[in-house]
Scaffold this motif. Sequence first.
Motif, PDB file in Angstrom:
ATOM      1  N   LEU A  27       2.421  -1.688   2.049  1.00 32.76           N
ATOM      2  CA  LEU A  27       2.065  -1.649   3.467  1.00 32.76           C
ATOM      3  C   LEU A  27       3.002  -2.533   4.284  1.00 32.76           C
ATOM      4  CD1 LEU A  27      -1.816  -1.594   3.311  1.00 32.76           C
ATOM      5  CD2 LEU A  27      -0.274   0.244   4.003  1.00 32.76           C
ATOM      6  N   GLU A  28       3.556  -3.569   3.665  1.00 33.26           N
ATOM      7  CA  GLU A  28       4.551  -4.376   4.367  1.00 33.26           C
ATOM      8  C   GLU A  28       5.773  -3.537   4.715  1.00 33.26           C
ATOM      9  OE1 GLU A  28       7.086  -8.524   4.012  1.00 33.26           O
ATOM     10  OE2 GLU A  28       5.562  -8.088   2.524  1.00 33.26           O
ATOM     11  N   ASP A  29       6.165  -2.627   3.817  1.00 29.02           N
ATOM     12  CA  ASP A  29       7.275  -1.712   4.110  1.00 29.02           C
ATOM     13  C   ASP A  29       6.966  -0.882   5.350  1.00 29.02           C
ATOM     14  OD1 ASP A  29       8.832  -2.427   1.834  1.00 29.02           O
ATOM     15  OD2 ASP A  29       7.646  -1.066   0.592  1.00 29.02           O
ATOM     16  N   VAL A  30       5.738  -0.399   5.441  1.00 30.80           N
ATOM     17  CA  VAL A  30       5.324   0.397   6.602  1.00 30.80           C
ATOM     18  C   VAL A  30       5.401  -0.453   7.857  1.00 30.80           C
ATOM     19  CG1 VAL A  30       3.409   1.636   7.702  1.00 30.80           C
ATOM     20  CG2 VAL A  30       3.844   1.918   5.251  1.00 30.80           C
ATOM     21  N   PHE A  31       4.873  -1.667   7.798  1.00 33.85           N
ATOM     22  CA  PHE A  31       4.899  -2.534   8.967  1.00 33.85           C
ATOM     23  C   PHE A  31       6.330  -2.837   9.394  1.00 33.85           C
ATOM     24  CE2 PHE A  31       4.983  -6.623  11.096  1.00 33.85           C
ATOM     25  CZ  PHE A  31       4.126  -6.356  12.147  1.00 33.85           C
ATOM     26  N   VAL A  32       7.203  -3.145   8.433  1.00 35.96           N
ATOM     27  CA  VAL A  32       8.608  -3.433   8.760  1.00 35.96           C
ATOM     28  C   VAL A  32       9.261  -2.212   9.402  1.00 35.96           C
ATOM     29  CG1 VAL A  32      10.880  -3.936   7.757  1.00 35.96           C
ATOM     30  CG2 VAL A  32       8.879  -5.248   7.036  1.00 35.96           C
ATOM     31  N   ALA A  33       8.984  -1.029   8.856  1.00 31.10           N
ATOM     32  CA  ALA A  33       9.557   0.201   9.424  1.00 31.10           C
ATOM     33  C   ALA A  33       9.063   0.432  10.846  1.00 31.10           C
ATOM     34  CB  ALA A  33       9.221   1.399   8.546  1.00 31.10           C
ATOM     35  N   LEU A  34       7.773   0.246  11.067  1.00 25.92           N
ATOM     36  CA  LEU A  34       7.211   0.482  12.398  1.00 25.92           C
ATOM     37  C   LEU A  34       7.630  -0.586  13.396  1.00 25.92           C
ATOM     38  CD1 LEU A  34       3.609   1.624  11.415  1.00 25.92           C
ATOM     39  CD2 LEU A  34       5.420   3.034  12.405  1.00 25.92           C
ATOM     40  N   ALA A  35       7.751  -1.817  12.925  1.00 25.52           N
ATOM     41  CA  ALA A  35       8.104  -2.913  13.827  1.00 25.52           C
ATOM     42  C   ALA A  35       9.599  -2.991  14.100  1.00 25.52           C
ATOM     43  CB  ALA A  35       7.609  -4.236  13.249  1.00 25.52           C
ATOM     44  N   GLY A  36      10.394  -2.280  13.270  1.00 19.43           N
ATOM     45  CA  GLY A  36      11.837  -2.268  13.485  1.00 19.43           C
ATOM     46  C   GLY A  36      12.527  -3.530  13.030  1.00 19.43           C
TER      47      GLY A  36
END
Length: 118
Positions: free
Chosen positions: A100-109
């Motif tokens: 989920l950290e990967d998702v957050f990093v992707a969404l947050a840029g």
Amino acid sequence: MSSNLKRVFLSKNWRWWKMDTPGALKASHLPGPAWDLVAAPLLPALEALAAVPGVHQVILWGDSLHAITTQGAHTAESLQAALGAGGFGSTRVEAAEPTLEDVFVALAGHGAAAGGVS
């Protein structure tokens, strides 16, 4: 841990941002597989890996790196070869479970992407 969650809510600036199951968030916001990488020195390896075509994001992951690549763009061997071509002799690359950290990093840029470190 994310396997125990039924739904995840992500907020940005105190506003509703994304909500779904962990699997659905990973499937809809990550372009491909995750990789754990060990190379030294760490920050130059991060910058070199970020410049490799097909590498979507790279972040520091403790004393190693964690990358997301475009589906089908890389294997462990091709990432290891890219690091070797950059002068990083002793490297290790392993397939990893997207988080989920990967998702957050992707969404947050955040993280490193082709063109520089952000």
